[in-house]
Scaffold this active site. Sequence first.
Site, PDB file in Angstrom:
ATOM      1  N   LYS A 122       0.809  -1.223   0.000  1.00 39.23           N
ATOM      2  CA  LYS A 122       0.000   0.000   0.000  1.00 39.23           C
ATOM      3  C   LYS A 122       0.845   1.278   0.000  1.00 39.23           C
ATOM      4  O   LYS A 122       0.512   2.238  -0.682  1.00 39.23           O
ATOM      5  CB  LYS A 122      -0.926   0.019   1.219  1.00 39.23           C
ATOM      6  CG  LYS A 122      -1.996  -1.062   1.218  1.00 39.23           C
ATOM      7  CD  LYS A 122      -2.868  -0.942   2.471  1.00 39.23           C
ATOM      8  CE  LYS A 122      -3.651  -2.209   2.756  1.00 39.23           C
ATOM      9  NZ  LYS A 122      -4.655  -2.571   1.761  1.00 39.23           N
ATOM     10  N   GLU A 124      -3.384   7.180   7.613  1.00 36.60           N
ATOM     11  CA  GLU A 124      -4.258   7.966   6.730  1.00 36.60           C
ATOM     12  C   GLU A 124      -5.300   8.697   7.537  1.00 36.60           C
ATOM     13  O   GLU A 124      -5.682   8.251   8.614  1.00 36.60           O
ATOM     14  CB  GLU A 124      -5.048   7.023   5.795  1.00 36.60           C
ATOM     15  CG  GLU A 124      -4.252   6.450   4.692  1.00 36.60           C
ATOM     16  CD  GLU A 124      -5.072   5.529   3.803  1.00 36.60           C
ATOM     17  OE1 GLU A 124      -6.232   5.198   4.136  1.00 36.60           O
ATOM     18  OE2 GLU A 124      -4.524   5.143   2.774  1.00 36.60           O
ATOM     19  N   ARG A 157      -6.606  -7.831 -11.460  1.00 35.91           N
ATOM     20  CA  ARG A 157      -7.304  -9.035 -11.936  1.00 35.91           C
ATOM     21  C   ARG A 157      -8.734  -8.654 -12.304  1.00 35.91           C
ATOM     22  O   ARG A 157      -9.126  -7.493 -12.137  1.00 35.91           O
ATOM     23  CB  ARG A 157      -7.342 -10.069 -10.809  1.00 35.91           C
ATOM     24  CG  ARG A 157      -7.926  -9.461  -9.544  1.00 35.91           C
ATOM     25  CD  ARG A 157      -8.227 -10.475  -8.483  1.00 35.91           C
ATOM     26  NE  ARG A 157      -8.373  -9.886  -7.165  1.00 35.91           N
ATOM     27  CZ  ARG A 157      -9.440  -9.245  -6.726  1.00 35.91           C
ATOM     28  NH1 ARG A 157     -10.494  -9.104  -7.509  1.00 35.91           N
ATOM     29  NH2 ARG A 157      -9.495  -8.722  -5.526  1.00 35.91           N
TER      30      ARG A 157
HETATM   31  P1  ADP Z   1      -7.612  -4.128   2.461  1.00 34.28           P
HETATM   32  O1  ADP Z   1      -6.471  -4.227   1.480  1.00 34.28           O
HETATM   33  O2  ADP Z   1      -7.292  -4.740   3.794  1.00 34.28           O
HETATM   34  O3  ADP Z   1      -8.922  -4.556   1.897  1.00 34.28           O
HETATM   35  P2  ADP Z   1      -8.163  -1.319   1.917  1.00 34.28           P
HETATM   36  O4  ADP Z   1      -7.118  -0.290   2.035  1.00 34.28           O
HETATM   37  O5  ADP Z   1      -8.541  -1.760   0.545  1.00 34.28           O
HETATM   38  O6  ADP Z   1      -7.724  -2.562   2.815  1.00 34.28           O
HETATM   39  O7  ADP Z   1      -9.463  -0.852   2.664  1.00 34.28           O
HETATM   40  C1  ADP Z   1     -10.560  -1.708   2.884  1.00 34.28           C
HETATM   41  C2  ADP Z   1     -11.810  -0.925   3.259  1.00 34.28           C
HETATM   42  O8  ADP Z   1     -11.551  -0.157   4.430  1.00 34.28           O
HETATM   43  C3  ADP Z   1     -12.297   0.059   2.207  1.00 34.28           C
HETATM   44  O9  ADP Z   1     -13.148  -0.521   1.256  1.00 34.28           O
HETATM   45  C4  ADP Z   1     -12.998   1.096   3.061  1.00 34.28           C
HETATM   46  O10 ADP Z   1     -14.319   0.652   3.349  1.00 34.28           O
HETATM   47  C5  ADP Z   1     -12.200   1.105   4.358  1.00 34.28           C
HETATM   48  N1  ADP Z   1     -11.156   2.167   4.371  1.00 34.28           N
HETATM   49  C6  ADP Z   1      -9.914   2.118   3.834  1.00 34.28           C
HETATM   50  N2  ADP Z   1      -9.235   3.267   4.009  1.00 34.28           N
HETATM   51  C7  ADP Z   1     -10.073   4.097   4.674  1.00 34.28           C
HETATM   52  C8  ADP Z   1      -9.966   5.447   5.182  1.00 34.28           C
HETATM   53  N3  ADP Z   1      -8.870   6.166   5.034  1.00 34.28           N
HETATM   54  N4  ADP Z   1     -11.025   5.955   5.843  1.00 34.28           N
HETATM   55  C9  ADP Z   1     -12.161   5.228   6.017  1.00 34.28           C
HETATM   56  N5  ADP Z   1     -12.314   3.975   5.590  1.00 34.28           N
HETATM   57  C10 ADP Z   1     -11.293   3.398   4.925  1.00 34.28           C
END
Ligand code: ADP
Length: 673
Positions: A122, A206, A303
């Site tokens: 990430k 974040e 993908r």
């Molecule tokens: P993972 O790779 O574990 O799935 P992500 O970074 O894709 O993690 O985030 C998964 C979910 O978490 C997102 O779909 C969203 O719902 C929530 N999320 C991620 N980042 C944030 C953020 N900065 N603020 C609020 N919710 C977040």
Amino acid sequence: MTNDTRKIRKLLIANRGEIACRVMMTCQSLGIKTVAVYSEADKNAMHVAMADEAVHIGAPAATESYLVIDKIIGAAKATGADAIHPGYGFLSENPTFANACAQNNIIFIGPSAASMEAMALKGAAKKLMTDADVPVVPGYHGDDQSPELLAAEAEKIGFPVLIKAVAGGGGKGMRIVNDASEVSSAIEAARREGENSFGNGKLLIEKLIQKPRHIELQVFGDQNGHAVHLFERDCSLQRRHQKVVEEAPAPGMSSEMRRAMGEAAVKAAQAINYVGAGTVEFIVDVADGLDDAPFYFMEMNTRLQVEHPVTEMITGQDLVEWQITVAEGNAIPLSQDEIDVLTNGHAVEVRLYAEDPFNGFLPSIGTVGLFNPFAETGANTRIDAGVQHGDEVSIHYDPMIGKLIAWGENRDDAIHALAGLISETPVIGLATNRDFLLRALTHPEFIKGDVHTGFISQFEEYLLTPHDVGAPEYLLAALAIFANRAAHAEASNDPWSALDGYRMNLPHGEDLKFEDAKGDLVVVNLTQEEDGISVSAGEVSLQASEVALHGSVLSYSEGGLRKQLFVHVTDSTVDLVDASRTLTLKRHARDGGGGDDTDGPGTIVAPMPGKILELKVSAGDTVAKGDALLVMEAMKMEQTITAPRDGKVASIGANTGDQVGDGHVLITIEDTE
Ligand code: ADP
């Protein structure tokens, strides 16, 4: 495209379930031969039956079959496959696998190993996106990982913040921090989780978006460096970061915002020389509505996504065909300008899972009943599934049964069509989230388009309250038992029909017994009357005429109204599935006969399709409850069917060696004189 330019003539699908079947459908339409791989647990699976060839690759555990690169490559070489489609999950985002394909001269249907690696962490992905001018969530993703610096950065961003393990996935390694006092313990916990689950304790911080929407863009790149997008999908209805409902386009999105997000997504794809189908996920801060809301890059999935059908339905394109075309070295089939005028209507998808929302979303396993993904469902609906009636959902893999998708001229029509499809799609035999999906989809706030990732927890009470089961449901169950007997008697023309008729003419009818959720006895009186059947439980009663069972559909008339629902009757349960409810009612086990317990499931029907291996009784034999009556093979397992009650064997409806269908009357037992 004609076959002349086709490089791929045989394709191996390194996956199972619905996505394997989905990929094969496109191959069939393109005249490409297919090879399935399967584990021991999947030898009777739909994807194996669908393929032209199939290779057994090991034990049920994915780590011994679907995840073993050497076995998959070996299967491709043994069958002469030119290419491998990885589906989603399993090896789909594994750079080592993509490289192994290349080394063996097999076309990998997906991006290069380098593109996957660029998006794997990430922090690095965010840096890459910032450099490419793609907005990312404000925060810190630097190399200095000292707790003091991280704490200071959190303070700088402003609480609440989200701490994420850079290698995290599936929501793991994430911690919300609301104020300074929680920072150090959250850092420690997230680091530990990152190390334990992903072997990487590096963190990023974040800003926590308080009311987020998950909006993702479908992108495509080709080997000539071109990239396009095929609009967005809104996947905001999530439970614990798992998508539940997906739709395209995103409700309420302006064309300006769509253009801006599309351009950002294409930039993201181009920054990593992306080839094939990918998805750029954005988080959108909708605290002040969607208009001009800030959106930020979250991650890129390298993908095909589970929810790709909604994009297919609004564009009329087959994304698997696009994947194959691009993997063969051809240009993306359409230019961005051509794609921009394609979008038509609205599409919604729900994921049907074997899990029990009314019991903490506990995963369930078992034999799927009644579910028919090939049912005639109409032009605007689609079911993508990897199992059907009679198939097993096992502990070994993802519990998704399939996806139900619908298209409409507008969002309301699409939701309406999908709700109709869910209502017409019964699934029994194991707990599913069908009724929960329908509640979510028809919730007034969802219909309004006010979606965000907190929707399901916000409306939990409405969405997750179990169905009320009372007298009216038991009356229907009794009606189902009656109709089931009559239908089987008619079909097999056995002596039970005469017996049933006789019994049914008793002036006081017959008592059918059930056990409610608390284990209390529920007695339903069933009486045949001149113009129909009367069923009653205490004060509540139902007069039904024209009662009939066709297949699994019970129909009857009540007060001039014709009604119908899906039912399935066995010796121990009655399943009732109407437009919005899936109920399993328990029949009361007979306690050895005698007394006023005149009912007992005296008709023994095959619980599922199977073969009769051995009959242990003959007509006229006296049997006691629990005695073995016959042995049948079903689902590759031997099942001994025992007597549910004492009595005399009145008739036998099958011979040794017979193949019998679900519900076939095997044996009837009557009272001894
Ligand atoms: P993972 O790779 O574990 O799935 P992500 O970074 O894709 O993690 O985030 C998964 C979910 O978490 C997102 O779909 C969203 O719902 C929530 N999320 C991620 N980042 C944030 C953020 N900065 N603020 C609020 N919710 C977040």
